[in-house]
Design a protein around this motif. Structure first.
Motif: not given
Ligand code: 2NL
Length: 363
Positions: A153-154, A158, A168, A170
């Motif tokens: 995530m970092h 997303y 997902e 992004l």
């Protein structure tokens, strides 16, 4: 009431000699709410019908004569003023026009154009694709499974919602998905470059969350690292407009290439500035990393529905912002986003010309 005619004469005489401000004073004195002629008009109401029949035309006549004279005098004064201005303010049409600030092509766009041109000469087409991608195109197809750290995530932006297939979504972290899409859509041989915007959750003096990348891909039969090295050498020499440029390939690792090589370019220090080219082993020389590259991993070829025993190729990737900084000697990435015309001018960009290493128009 002989004084109506007298009053009219007096006003007409005053009007004939009045300026614009004077005219307004006369209009108020004669025709304003408390004006002399307005006062006379009010007296008509108190008169006998006979008297009104006699005085009405005289007073109304005076009102009309004064109104008309004021308008005529005003017209005359205004056109005289305009004529005087036209005579005094003659425009010299032979003078050059005052300069207006003009921008130029952005250095990043300029470099993208140069890349397209250089690679077109080598038989490469320009491919583009979406900046919003699924995890499969951006990571999985490139041999970066769910557990790969770049998928954290970092590191990646997303979207909160998934696509219709439940994947997902992004912002692409490289332009590789464009190559994946091309390999799935076209039969080899393939020779493309994919320049464009890319995104990573990164922000400091040398990283911006949006940056530009170009990747290249060749898929054909019997492609080797020798083709890769020649292509990169030819590209780098054309881009930096020098023949005395040497490359050094260092073993490296990328999930999507095997083997992988980091590409260093030789630089020398000229007039206190690092320039690409010259002898990197000399006293003013050194190596600078500019590219990542390798032979496309057979797993990636397989993910695209091609047989890796029949088709193979090479790929490379590099940052366009960095290429622009190196070519034009720009040292602060943040200036790319400031839109400051002085910055463009300082580095030799103008609306009609772009800088070259030799500096001449059309050189
Ligand atoms: C880097 C390294 C690289 C690629 C990008 C690539 C794309 C496909 C398959 C295999 Cl579809 N490889 N791209 C390969 C090697 C290096 O970029 O440092 N970029 C800034």
């Amino acid at each position: 009431m002989a004084d109506v005619e007298q009053l009219q004469q007096d006003y007409l005489a005053q009007i004939a000699g009045a300026d614009l401000a004077g005219l307004e004073e006369i209009r108020i004195a004669a025709l304003g709410k408390q004006g002399a002629i307005s006062g006379l008009l009010k007296t008509l109401g108190a008169m006998s019908a006979e008297e009104r029949q006699e005085q009405g035309p005289r007073i109304n006549g005076a009102r009309e004569a004064v109104t008309t004279a004021i308008a005529a005098r005003k017209d005359a004064l205004e056109s005289a003023a305009l004529n005087a201005r036209l005579a005094a303010e003659a425009i010299d049409l032979t003078l050059p026009a005052a300069a207006t600030p003009q921008g130029s092509v952005h250095p990043v766009s300029q470099v993208m154009d140069e890349l397209a041109e250089i690679f077109a000469d080598l038989g490469f087409a320009v491919a583009t694709g979406p900046e919003i991608e699924s995890g499969w195109y951006n990571f999985t197809a490139l041999n970066m499974p769910e557990t790969h750290p770049a998928r954290a995530m970092h590191d990646t932006f997303y979207f909160p919602d998934r696509n219709a297939a439940g994947e997902e979504m992004l912002l692409r972290t490289h332009t590789s998905p464009v190559q994946i899409r091309t390999m799935m859509a076209q039969k080899p041989p393939i020779r493309i470059i994919a320049p464009g915007r890319t995104y990573r959750s990164d922000s400091d003096a040398t990283h911006t969350p949006m940056f530009h990348q170009v990747e290249g891909l060749v898929i054909d039969k019997d492609i080797t690292m020798a083709h890769l090295k020649w292509t990169l050498e030819t590209f780098v020499k054309a881009f930096f407009e020098r023949d005395d440029i040497v490359l050094r390939l260092r073993p490296s690792y990328f999930p999507f290439t095997e083997p992988s090589a980091e590409v260093d370019v030789g630089f020398t220090v000229e007039k206190g500035k690092r320039v690409i080219g010259g002898d990197p082993t000399g006293p003013n020389g050194g190596w600078m990393e500019i590219l990542g590259s390798g032979m496309v991993n057979p797993k990636v070829i397989e993910h695209c529905g091609l047989d890796p025993d029949e088709w193979q190729g090479f790929a490379f990737g590099c940052g366009i912002d960095r290429l622009a900084m190196l070519k034009y000697g720009m040292d602060d990435l943040r200036a790319f986003f400031d839109g400051d015309l002085r910055w463009l001018k300082h580095y030799g960009f103008s609306s009609l010309d772009v800088p070259t290493l030799s500096g001449g128009v059309g050189a």
